[in-house]
Design a protein around this motif. Sequence first.
Motif, PDB file in Angstrom:
ATOM      1  N   ARG A   1      86.856 -47.962   1.203  1.00 38.38           N
ATOM      2  CA  ARG A   1      85.788 -46.962   1.275  1.00 38.38           C
ATOM      3  C   ARG A   1      85.013 -46.841  -0.031  1.00 38.38           C
ATOM      4  O   ARG A   1      83.948 -46.212  -0.079  1.00 38.38           O
ATOM      5  N   ASP A   2      85.554 -47.415  -1.105  1.00 38.36           N
ATOM      6  CA  ASP A   2      84.869 -47.395  -2.392  1.00 38.36           C
ATOM      7  C   ASP A   2      83.915 -48.578  -2.553  1.00 38.36           C
ATOM      8  O   ASP A   2      83.351 -48.784  -3.628  1.00 38.36           O
ATOM      9  N   PHE A   3      83.739 -49.343  -1.486  1.00 31.10           N
ATOM     10  CA  PHE A   3      82.769 -50.434  -1.430  1.00 31.10           C
ATOM     11  C   PHE A   3      81.814 -50.179  -0.274  1.00 31.10           C
ATOM     12  O   PHE A   3      82.065 -49.344   0.596  1.00 31.10           O
ATOM     13  N   ASP A   4      80.725 -50.928  -0.248  1.00 30.47           N
ATOM     14  CA  ASP A   4      79.872 -51.022   0.928  1.00 30.47           C
ATOM     15  C   ASP A   4      80.284 -52.279   1.690  1.00 30.47           C
ATOM     16  O   ASP A   4      80.409 -53.359   1.093  1.00 30.47           O
ATOM     17  N   ILE A   5      80.493 -52.155   2.977  1.00 31.18           N
ATOM     18  CA  ILE A   5      80.882 -53.308   3.782  1.00 31.18           C
ATOM     19  C   ILE A   5      79.640 -54.028   4.289  1.00 31.18           C
ATOM     20  O   ILE A   5      78.798 -53.432   4.957  1.00 31.18           O
ATOM     21  N   VAL A   6      79.532 -55.308   3.952  1.00 32.67           N
ATOM     22  CA  VAL A   6      78.468 -56.145   4.508  1.00 32.67           C
ATOM     23  C   VAL A   6      78.865 -56.593   5.911  1.00 32.67           C
ATOM     24  O   VAL A   6      78.051 -56.599   6.831  1.00 32.67           O
ATOM     25  N   GLY A   7      80.136 -56.951   6.082  1.00 34.71           N
ATOM     26  CA  GLY A   7      80.612 -57.292   7.413  1.00 34.71           C
ATOM     27  C   GLY A   7      81.826 -58.194   7.400  1.00 34.71           C
ATOM     28  O   GLY A   7      82.043 -58.952   6.446  1.00 34.71           O
ATOM     29  N   VAL A   8      82.643 -58.089   8.434  1.00 32.23           N
ATOM     30  CA  VAL A   8      83.719 -59.048   8.668  1.00 32.23           C
ATOM     31  C   VAL A   8      83.074 -60.385   8.998  1.00 32.23           C
ATOM     32  O   VAL A   8      82.084 -60.453   9.737  1.00 32.23           O
TER      33      VAL A   8
END
Length: 318
Positions: free
Chosen positions: A108-115
């Motif tokens: 949650r301390d990152f932004d997810i670009v995607g699996v």
Amino acid sequence: MKKFLLLALLLCAFAMPAHAGAAYPEKPVQLVVAFPPGGGSDLSARVAVEFINRQIPQPLVVTNISGGTGSVGAKHAMRAKPDGYTLYWEHPTLAVQSATGVIDFSHRDFDIVGVAMRSTFILVANKRLPVKNATELMQYMQDNPGKVRWPMSFGAMSHYGFLYVADGWKGAPLVPGIVANAGDKDRVVALIGDHADASCVSLSAAAPYIASGDVQPLGVLSRERMPMLPDIPTLREQGIDAVYEQIFTLFAPKGTPQGIKDQLHKAMQDGLNTPEAQKAMAALYCMPEVLSPEESLKLWNAQEERNRELARNYLNKK
């Protein structure tokens, strides 16, 4: 008057930032892999960037920053400037370490670009062990507490591999003979050298030794059989309710501009959803599964919550 206006326009043009309106990325992008070269995280990242790089003007370059079972590289990426020039490649080590309390941050301390792709773990055994499938191993462990030597690293995915399997077993609690061990390759070598009896390892690490007959496969921890090894049943098929998958994911530092994340996700989607990319992933025993940031976050949250449940039940963690 006209000369004055022209001069003013020229001055405004020179005053604009050099990068305004330029396409991202303008320079190579560092992709942090928090483990040494040659492992599953590193190899999967290198396959991913090969095909993502065909979609963008400057390359993603893999940088291995290992240490702390992945936490050193994770912190480096998390603290980087959110400008799109430092990214992070991760399977669910974060979801394990945050649930166990080994680290004080999470996905949650990152932004997810995607699996980007997924793989799984496989339960393998020393071929001298008198079992032929996962159910027989569980029963043997139940009948012989502490006798089956199981290599793992506390608070890592290898540790949780055992917890997933043990929790999915419907019989009496299982007690392994714990053997401290660091990596997938070390665990396989320990099985071959008769220094260990059974373990969950990544499919890519175990597959060559399954093919050579040096270790015996007992079952995969995936939702369904893996197409690359169609004759090996899942644990669920054997009555053990254990699914534990590697979801290789592209992250960016928190606050990275949405436009950059959108561009990276499209490059990932266009690059990996090709027959050539899928063939390269299959060679690593990975399957393409490009998910949206929302779908990816939901998957990560679910795995972290499952890990927290196991930590509460088996490790006395809140």
